[in-house]
Design a protein around this motif. Structure first.
Motif, PDB file in Angstrom:
ATOM      1  N   THR B 216       0.857  -1.192   0.000  1.00  0.00           N
ATOM      2  CA  THR B 216       0.000   0.000   0.000  1.00  0.00           C
ATOM      3  C   THR B 216       0.891   1.239   0.000  1.00  0.00           C
ATOM      4  N   ASP B 217       0.268   2.398  -0.194  1.00  0.00           N
ATOM      5  CA  ASP B 217       1.075   3.619  -0.124  1.00  0.00           C
ATOM      6  C   ASP B 217       1.124   4.181   1.291  1.00  0.00           C
ATOM      7  N   LEU B 297      13.736   2.066  -1.697  1.00  0.00           N
ATOM      8  CA  LEU B 297      12.283   2.284  -1.577  1.00  0.00           C
ATOM      9  C   LEU B 297      11.656   2.562  -2.941  1.00  0.00           C
ATOM     10  N   GLY B 298      12.372   3.311  -3.782  1.00  0.00           N
ATOM     11  CA  GLY B 298      11.872   3.554  -5.128  1.00  0.00           C
ATOM     12  C   GLY B 298      11.762   2.259  -5.927  1.00  0.00           C
ATOM     13  N   HIS B 299      12.772   1.427  -5.768  1.00  0.00           N
ATOM     14  CA  HIS B 299      12.788   0.120  -6.431  1.00  0.00           C
ATOM     15  C   HIS B 299      11.612  -0.736  -5.949  1.00  0.00           C
ATOM     16  N   MET B 300      11.345  -0.685  -4.668  1.00  0.00           N
ATOM     17  CA  MET B 300      10.254  -1.496  -4.106  1.00  0.00           C
ATOM     18  C   MET B 300       8.880  -0.995  -4.565  1.00  0.00           C
ATOM     19  N   ALA B 301       8.794   0.299  -4.848  1.00  0.00           N
ATOM     20  CA  ALA B 301       7.521   0.831  -5.358  1.00  0.00           C
ATOM     21  C   ALA B 301       7.186   0.196  -6.702  1.00  0.00           C
ATOM     22  N   ARG B 302       8.212  -0.106  -7.483  1.00  0.00           N
ATOM     23  CA  ARG B 302       7.976  -0.755  -8.772  1.00  0.00           C
ATOM     24  C   ARG B 302       7.579  -2.221  -8.588  1.00  0.00           C
ATOM     25  N   ARG B 304       5.843  -3.161  -6.104  1.00  0.00           N
ATOM     26  CA  ARG B 304       4.458  -3.057  -5.634  1.00  0.00           C
ATOM     27  C   ARG B 304       3.492  -2.950  -6.815  1.00  0.00           C
ATOM     28  N   GLU B 305       3.885  -2.176  -7.822  1.00  0.00           N
ATOM     29  CA  GLU B 305       3.011  -2.036  -8.999  1.00  0.00           C
ATOM     30  C   GLU B 305       2.716  -3.392  -9.645  1.00  0.00           C
ATOM     31  N   LEU B 306       3.701  -4.277  -9.592  1.00  0.00           N
ATOM     32  CA  LEU B 306       3.518  -5.599 -10.200  1.00  0.00           C
ATOM     33  C   LEU B 306       2.778  -6.562  -9.270  1.00  0.00           C
ATOM     34  N   LEU B 307       2.997  -6.394  -7.977  1.00  0.00           N
ATOM     35  CA  LEU B 307       2.416  -7.337  -7.008  1.00  0.00           C
ATOM     36  C   LEU B 307       0.974  -7.000  -6.639  1.00  0.00           C
ATOM     37  N   LYS B 308       0.673  -5.707  -6.567  1.00  0.00           N
ATOM     38  CA  LYS B 308      -0.623  -5.267  -6.046  1.00  0.00           C
ATOM     39  C   LYS B 308      -1.788  -5.899  -6.814  1.00  0.00           C
ATOM     40  N   PRO B 309      -1.750  -5.903  -8.138  1.00  0.00           N
ATOM     41  CA  PRO B 309      -2.885  -6.499  -8.865  1.00  0.00           C
ATOM     42  C   PRO B 309      -3.094  -7.976  -8.529  1.00  0.00           C
ATOM     43  N   LYS B 310      -2.033  -8.664  -8.209  1.00  0.00           N
ATOM     44  CA  LYS B 310      -2.166 -10.085  -7.877  1.00  0.00           C
ATOM     45  C   LYS B 310      -2.830 -10.262  -6.518  1.00  0.00           C
ATOM     46  N   PHE B 311      -2.373  -9.481  -5.563  1.00  0.00           N
ATOM     47  CA  PHE B 311      -3.017  -9.564  -4.241  1.00  0.00           C
ATOM     48  C   PHE B 311      -4.467  -9.093  -4.310  1.00  0.00           C
ATOM     49  N   ASP B 312      -4.723  -8.074  -5.146  1.00  0.00           N
ATOM     50  CA  ASP B 312      -6.104  -7.619  -5.325  1.00  0.00           C
ATOM     51  C   ASP B 312      -6.967  -8.728  -5.907  1.00  0.00           C
ATOM     52  N   LEU B 313      -6.412  -9.465  -6.854  1.00  0.00           N
ATOM     53  CA  LEU B 313      -7.159 -10.565  -7.466  1.00  0.00           C
ATOM     54  C   LEU B 313      -7.496 -11.646  -6.438  1.00  0.00           C
ATOM     55  N   VAL B 314      -6.542 -11.959  -5.590  1.00  0.00           N
ATOM     56  CA  VAL B 314      -6.787 -12.954  -4.547  1.00  0.00           C
ATOM     57  C   VAL B 314      -7.918 -12.488  -3.640  1.00  0.00           C
ATOM     58  N   PRO B 333      -3.299  -8.759   3.283  1.00  0.00           N
ATOM     59  CA  PRO B 333      -1.991  -8.244   3.666  1.00  0.00           C
ATOM     60  C   PRO B 333      -1.717  -6.852   3.116  1.00  0.00           C
ATOM     61  N   ARG B 334      -1.055  -6.045   3.911  1.00  0.00           N
ATOM     62  CA  ARG B 334      -0.625  -4.714   3.493  1.00  0.00           C
ATOM     63  C   ARG B 334       0.842  -4.730   3.065  1.00  0.00           C
ATOM     64  N   GLY B 335       1.394  -5.928   2.969  1.00  0.00           N
ATOM     65  CA  GLY B 335       2.779  -6.076   2.531  1.00  0.00           C
ATOM     66  C   GLY B 335       3.166  -7.535   2.562  1.00  0.00           C
ATOM     67  N   GLY B 336       4.399  -7.813   2.151  1.00  0.00           N
ATOM     68  CA  GLY B 336       4.894  -9.176   2.186  1.00  0.00           C
ATOM     69  C   GLY B 336       4.508  -9.964   0.947  1.00  0.00           C
ATOM     70  N   TYR B 337       4.491 -11.298   1.097  1.00  0.00           N
ATOM     71  CA  TYR B 337       4.367 -12.158  -0.076  1.00  0.00           C
ATOM     72  C   TYR B 337       3.242 -13.179   0.003  1.00  0.00           C
ATOM     73  N   PHE B 338       2.453 -13.130   1.097  1.00  0.00           N
ATOM     74  CA  PHE B 338       1.529 -14.240   1.294  1.00  0.00           C
ATOM     75  C   PHE B 338       0.136 -13.791   1.728  1.00  0.00           C
ATOM     76  N   VAL B 339      -0.814 -14.671   1.426  1.00  0.00           N
ATOM     77  CA  VAL B 339      -2.152 -14.569   1.990  1.00  0.00           C
ATOM     78  C   VAL B 339      -2.381 -15.866   2.762  1.00  0.00           C
ATOM     79  N   SER B 340      -2.906 -15.729   3.965  1.00  0.00           N
ATOM     80  CA  SER B 340      -3.180 -16.917   4.768  1.00  0.00           C
ATOM     81  C   SER B 340      -4.680 -17.183   4.746  1.00  0.00           C
ATOM     82  N   LEU B 341      -5.010 -18.388   4.360  1.00  0.00           N
ATOM     83  CA  LEU B 341      -6.407 -18.778   4.227  1.00  0.00           C
ATOM     84  C   LEU B 341      -6.749 -19.744   5.357  1.00  0.00           C
TER      85      LEU B 341
END
Lengths: 413, 413
Positions: B216-217, B297-302, B304-314, B333-341
């Motif tokens: 997130t921002d 941080l700038g690198h991580m923002a990029r 995020r652009e790629l990851l956010k749509p995937k987490f949104d889809l989940v 999740p507001r960060g990281g790599y996983f969703v826990s179901l």
């Protein structure tokens, strides 16, 4: 004699005032040698990140390392690529970790941890101080055995290993050994592979660090330890180590471990708890630079061009300054990174101290021995690779001065 | 209900015939994310091999890693650069090795090896399977404690740590934890730092793997554990880990350990027996690419652009397919790599098995728990980062189908 000593002391005082800063301590490649691998600084190049099997080297996985790199180094280390792993940035860490896992868990075939009951290792001397440091850290007793030029005194090795089940291993640098440049003879290899060991989990730590580091155009080869052990029914006995540290960049390369399938599976099992995989991009860089076993040998020929004049200078200086004096002998290595200088008993530490006063750093006397203790205080390890030739010449002149001065002091005592 | 189950089974048969090969198992960056670091494939570039202090990164040395890299990551990990080392290609190996050394030798302040007498670790659950695998290998008993969303249940942690001297440590992923995306609250950090421990050598393994991996921002920040422990008089308690694995290339990056001076000196002392130094050229590559904390941080923002749509889809798929059914809940999740179901008891392994039949690979049920055993069989870890969006959509549709089918089977039993 005392007049000669007085003259040498005057020369020492002169040298001291010059404020030298010379270093013969470590087997480090020179800047010119490192320049040979300059392409690594921009390899593999944008867009080139797939391994031969199509996998993406930028992502996780591949615990055993890139197969195409193992195919390059397998033949050079005498190990079938499927019995070789390419991991980490040095072989020292693979030796360390194998030992740590053995101490904690025991090795394949004998699951009893090495920490239960005393463990001892045979240490051919003079040898590599970092091998000995691992044993010391892990509380493994070190038993020195003399080197002969063809490897360790095998009668002594066979006697000790047959009678003492605490002896679980032996450190070997089988080609151009550090520091005596021993090359293990076919008979030594055969006897190591076939000898009876009281410990069923006896291991040979075969640190083939200088496998392709020849200084002449007649490369010395050693017999294949894996094959010899397999033929003798001791397939799990050998652990073959190697690295690119003195081939490409020191520390920014790749380590290798070759062994029997059971040893390797056991090691990789432990490795898999520690890491998800090695740096495959650095492995790919090496594939792109070196290309083939022949590519490695061609690359090493260029190292030789840079190293040979330095080793020639050492040999020449020793011959001119010490030849016929009877106070020192030295090795004439046909490969590797070191010259071993043997002095009169009690002289090695004195020479190191005198040289230090004049700003010439030498490996501490005793370093090539277990616990840092040279029983006769006779051996100094010379590492001529790093300094430029003029500096090396200056350091060698100082060194030979101190060899003579220490000998004179000793004889006048 | 049984009609619904029948319909779900028909859908399952249809899915099976499609021969999918989808993978939601591992938190791997996607190819597009890896492309963000393409310049690393040709950095540092020919001629660029000197560190900021003028030393040659191509040669041996520098056991603690390049100071300029530690200056970039120190602020991001909340560690003064002089208390941070940059070593190896992952943080997992640093955690592993710290534990191995502790088991063999004990830690600073208490030299008694952890292997003498039972050793136990607290494991907030669900957690990271590779942490648990290290404990299991070393025979360290694992005691689960529940996570709350703000970190572990601190009343339980305090009670256990105060009364049981065998408890030598706790595993924490303090920000966007794997897999529940817990962010440790200031109060959690303060209590961990200050709580009374029966073991004088108690350690917090603070795996800050997702320190800069925001989705997130409004980045979540955590309180500084080193500072809190120091203030509480427990300076040797924390061990802060991090790496570039999900910042640049997975496995071809750098690991970090931050700790008190005595912890760090102790660790580096052991490290120095294992290696002559880390791959400083890869460290230099990272300095050239990332440049500064802000650069990271700038690198991580990029990312995020790629990851956010995937987490949104989940999130969207779960809401649409499972919202209001009462058969599942999931993290946002507001960060990281996983969703826990989280499913109804007894359903997780059934869902994993059904999905496998249809070619959808999920992390094995139980994996996020010590010894791989989820006591209620309820938790599945979803890793949406790697597959392209269309594949992720397909996998998510399959997954939600199986969540419903498993629940129907369970309710019909």
């Amino acid at each position: 004699m005392s007049e000669m000593a007085a003259q040498l002391r005057i020369a020492h005082e002169e040298l001291r005032t010059r404020g030298l800063r010379l270093d013969l301590t470590r087997g480090k490649p020179s800047a010119e040698q490192l320049d040979l691998s300059t392409p690594l600084l921009e390899l593999p190049g944008a867009g080139d990140h797939h391994a031969a099997d199509g996998s993406d080297t930028r992502n996780y996985g591949g615990l055993r390392g890139l197969p195409e790199l193992r195919e390059i180094f397998g033949p050079l280390l005498g190990v079938p690529p499927e019995q070789l792993i390419a991991v980490g940035n040095s072989s020292l860490e693979l030796m360390h970790d194998y030992l740590v896992h053995a101490v904690l868990f025991g090795v394949p075939g004998v699951d009893r941890p090495w920490r239960d009951g005393g463990v001892a290792f045979l240490c051919p001397v003079p040898g590599y101080d970092r091998h000995f440091a691992i044993c010391e850290k892990l509380g493994i007793e070190m038993i020195p055995v003399p080197l002969t030029g063809d490897g360790p005194d095998m009668a002594e090795v066979e006697r000790l290993v047959a009678e003492d089940a605490r002896i679980k291993g032996i450190w070997c640098v089988p080609k151009y050994s550090n520091p005596t440049a021993d090359v293990y003879s076919p008979q030594t290899v055969r006897r190591l592979a076939g000898m009876r060991a009281a410990a069923p989990d006896f291991r040979i730590f075969w640190d083939n660090a200088y496998a392709v580091h020849h200084l002449t155009d007649q490369p010395r080869e050693i017999d294949n330890l894996l094959d010899a052990c397999e033929a003798a029914g001791n397939a799990d006995r050998p652990l073959v180590f190697g690295s690119t540290s003195k081939i490409t960049f020191a520390g920014a390369g790749v380590g290798f471990l070759g062994a029997s399938k059971s040893n390797l599976d056991w090691f990789v099992g432990h490795l898999g708890k520690r890491t998800i995989g090695p740096d495959k991009i650095t492995q790919l860089r090496h594939v792109r630079l070196l290309r083939s076993p022949e590519g490695v040998l061609g690359h090493m020929a260029r190292h030789r061009e840079l190293l040979k004049p330095k080793f020639d200078l050492v040999e020449r200086t020793f011959s001119e300054q010490l030849g016929g004096t009877g106070v020192a002998s030295w090795t004439s290595p046909r490969g590797g990174y070191f010259v071993s200088l043997e002095l009169m008993p009690g002289c090695a530490s004195r020479v190191v101290d005198l040289a230090a006063e004049a700003g010439i750093a030498l490996t501490p006397a005793g370093a090539p021995f277990p616990y840092g203790k040279d029983p006769d205080d006779t051996v100094i390890r010379i590492a001529p690779s790093y300094p430029p030739l003029p500096e090396l010449a200056e350091a060698m002149n100082g060194l030979t001065l101190y060899v003579k001065l220490a000998a004179a002091e000793r004889l006048l005592r």
